[in-house]
Design a protein around this motif. Structure first.
Motif, PDB file in Angstrom:
ATOM      1  N   PHE A 128       0.812  -1.221   0.000  1.00 34.01           N
ATOM      2  CA  PHE A 128       0.000   0.000   0.000  1.00 34.01           C
ATOM      3  C   PHE A 128       0.850   1.277   0.000  1.00 34.01           C
ATOM      4  O   PHE A 128       0.342   2.351  -0.278  1.00 34.01           O
ATOM      5  N   SER A 129       2.131   1.157   0.302  1.00 32.92           N
ATOM      6  CA  SER A 129       3.009   2.322   0.317  1.00 32.92           C
ATOM      7  C   SER A 129       3.537   2.680  -1.077  1.00 32.92           C
ATOM      8  O   SER A 129       3.789   3.846  -1.356  1.00 32.92           O
ATOM      9  N   PHE A 130       3.741   1.687  -1.909  1.00 32.34           N
ATOM     10  CA  PHE A 130       4.277   1.919  -3.247  1.00 32.34           C
ATOM     11  C   PHE A 130       3.143   2.104  -4.252  1.00 32.34           C
ATOM     12  O   PHE A 130       2.027   1.637  -4.025  1.00 32.34           O
ATOM     13  N   PRO A 131       3.434   2.742  -5.371  1.00 28.82           N
ATOM     14  CA  PRO A 131       2.402   2.897  -6.405  1.00 28.82           C
ATOM     15  C   PRO A 131       1.991   1.537  -6.978  1.00 28.82           C
ATOM     16  O   PRO A 131       2.746   0.569  -6.883  1.00 28.82           O
ATOM     17  N   PRO A 132       0.797   1.473  -7.583  1.00 33.71           N
ATOM     18  CA  PRO A 132       0.355   0.203  -8.171  1.00 33.71           C
ATOM     19  C   PRO A 132       1.342  -0.297  -9.230  1.00 33.71           C
ATOM     20  O   PRO A 132       1.944   0.487  -9.959  1.00 33.71           O
ATOM     21  N   ASN A 133       1.510  -1.615  -9.278  1.00 31.67           N
ATOM     22  CA  ASN A 133       2.402  -2.281 -10.238  1.00 31.67           C
ATOM     23  C   ASN A 133       3.856  -1.831 -10.131  1.00 31.67           C
ATOM     24  O   ASN A 133       4.571  -1.769 -11.125  1.00 31.67           O
ATOM     25  N   HIS A 134       4.309  -1.504  -8.919  1.00 31.36           N
ATOM     26  CA  HIS A 134       5.710  -1.134  -8.710  1.00 31.36           C
ATOM     27  C   HIS A 134       6.580  -2.373  -8.901  1.00 31.36           C
ATOM     28  O   HIS A 134       6.289  -3.447  -8.377  1.00 31.36           O
ATOM     29  N   ASP A 135       7.662  -2.225  -9.640  1.00 32.12           N
ATOM     30  CA  ASP A 135       8.591  -3.313  -9.901  1.00 32.12           C
ATOM     31  C   ASP A 135       9.713  -3.276  -8.867  1.00 32.12           C
ATOM     32  O   ASP A 135      10.362  -2.245  -8.687  1.00 32.12           O
ATOM     33  N   PHE A 136       9.935  -4.389  -8.183  1.00 28.16           N
ATOM     34  CA  PHE A 136      10.970  -4.436  -7.141  1.00 28.16           C
ATOM     35  C   PHE A 136      12.321  -4.895  -7.659  1.00 28.16           C
ATOM     36  O   PHE A 136      13.293  -4.864  -6.935  1.00 28.16           O
ATOM     37  N   GLY A 137      12.390  -5.333  -8.878  1.00 28.60           N
ATOM     38  CA  GLY A 137      13.665  -5.747  -9.465  1.00 28.60           C
ATOM     39  C   GLY A 137      14.001  -7.189  -9.165  1.00 28.60           C
ATOM     40  O   GLY A 137      13.799  -7.666  -8.054  1.00 28.60           O
ATOM     41  N   VAL A 138      14.515  -7.880 -10.167  1.00 32.01           N
ATOM     42  CA  VAL A 138      14.809  -9.311 -10.067  1.00 32.01           C
ATOM     43  C   VAL A 138      15.929  -9.575  -9.064  1.00 32.01           C
ATOM     44  O   VAL A 138      15.772 -10.356  -8.126  1.00 32.01           O
ATOM     45  N   THR A 139      17.051  -8.934  -9.249  1.00 34.18           N
ATOM     46  CA  THR A 139      18.223  -9.199  -8.404  1.00 34.18           C
ATOM     47  C   THR A 139      17.985  -8.776  -6.962  1.00 34.18           C
ATOM     48  O   THR A 139      18.285  -9.536  -6.030  1.00 34.18           O
ATOM     49  N   LEU A 140      17.440  -7.601  -6.770  1.00 34.91           N
ATOM     50  CA  LEU A 140      17.178  -7.114  -5.419  1.00 34.91           C
ATOM     51  C   LEU A 140      16.179  -8.004  -4.689  1.00 34.91           C
ATOM     52  O   LEU A 140      16.366  -8.322  -3.507  1.00 34.91           O
ATOM     53  N   SER A 141      15.152  -8.462  -5.376  1.00 37.36           N
ATOM     54  CA  SER A 141      14.158  -9.343  -4.755  1.00 37.36           C
ATOM     55  C   SER A 141      14.770 -10.678  -4.353  1.00 37.36           C
ATOM     56  O   SER A 141      14.497 -11.196  -3.262  1.00 37.36           O
ATOM     57  N   ALA A 142      15.603 -11.251  -5.211  1.00 42.91           N
ATOM     58  CA  ALA A 142      16.246 -12.529  -4.900  1.00 42.91           C
ATOM     59  C   ALA A 142      17.227 -12.384  -3.740  1.00 42.91           C
ATOM     60  O   ALA A 142      17.276 -13.238  -2.852  1.00 42.91           O
TER      61      ALA A 142
END
Length: 169
Positions: A128-142
């Motif tokens: 709810f803090s980030f805009p809709p459909n915010h991409d968190f990034g592949v490498t950072l998420s892993a």
């Protein structure tokens, strides 16, 4: 007579140190590696990583991991402590002895439940803090998934043993 008692206490204290070192590494290294590599290759197959939307979302990896890792780590460590207590191989607080599996399962279940509730709450806050459909990034998420697995390995290992270990000088 007192020399043999001192030697026995030193051996039991040494067994605690070996137990902690060995089992912490057994839980930490594979959990961090696997929980970084598996999401990385799953996320690599798509263009973006979202918290709750998409075929391969972050919640799909973090929520089961947040339930299962604390449960399995606590269960494994408490079972090992129970075995060591019954053989007398470790030095532990006399009034704190694991008597059976209901205690172990309750402690492991509560650790898993608390961790999944905390992570789910944090993920909803992020969602709810980030805009809709915010991409968190592949490498950072892993990497975040792997670091969270490492944090679980250390935290729930020490939470499982803190009640039983006697601090020796």
């Amino acid at each position: 007579m007192s020399d043999s008692v001192e030697y026995d206490e030193e051996a039991k204290a040494s067994n605690w140190k070996k137990f902690v070192r060995k089992n912490l590494l057994i839980h930490l290294i594979p959990n961090m590696v696997l929980n970084t590599i598996i999401p990385y290759f799953a996320f690599k197959a798509q263009n973006s990583v979202h918290l709750f939307s998409g075929e391969q979302n972050l919640a799909r990896f973090l929520l089961p991991m947040s339930l299962l890792l604390p449960f399995m780590i606590t269960l494994d460590i408490l079972k090992k402590i129970k075995e060591l207590q019954h053989t007398g191989a470790i030095y532990y607080k006399e009034n704190v002895k694991i008597s059976g599996y209901p205690f172990i399962l309750k402690k492991a279940g509560l650790n898993g439940l608390y961790s999944i509730l905390i992570v789910f709450t944090l993920m909803l806050t992020l969602h709810f803090s980030f805009p809709p459909n915010h991409d968190f990034g592949v490498t950072l998420s892993a990497i975040c998934a792997g670091l969270l697995a490492g944090l679980y390995s250390i935290t729930f290992f020490y939470l499982a043993i803190r009640k039983f270990k006697i601090e020796t000088t």
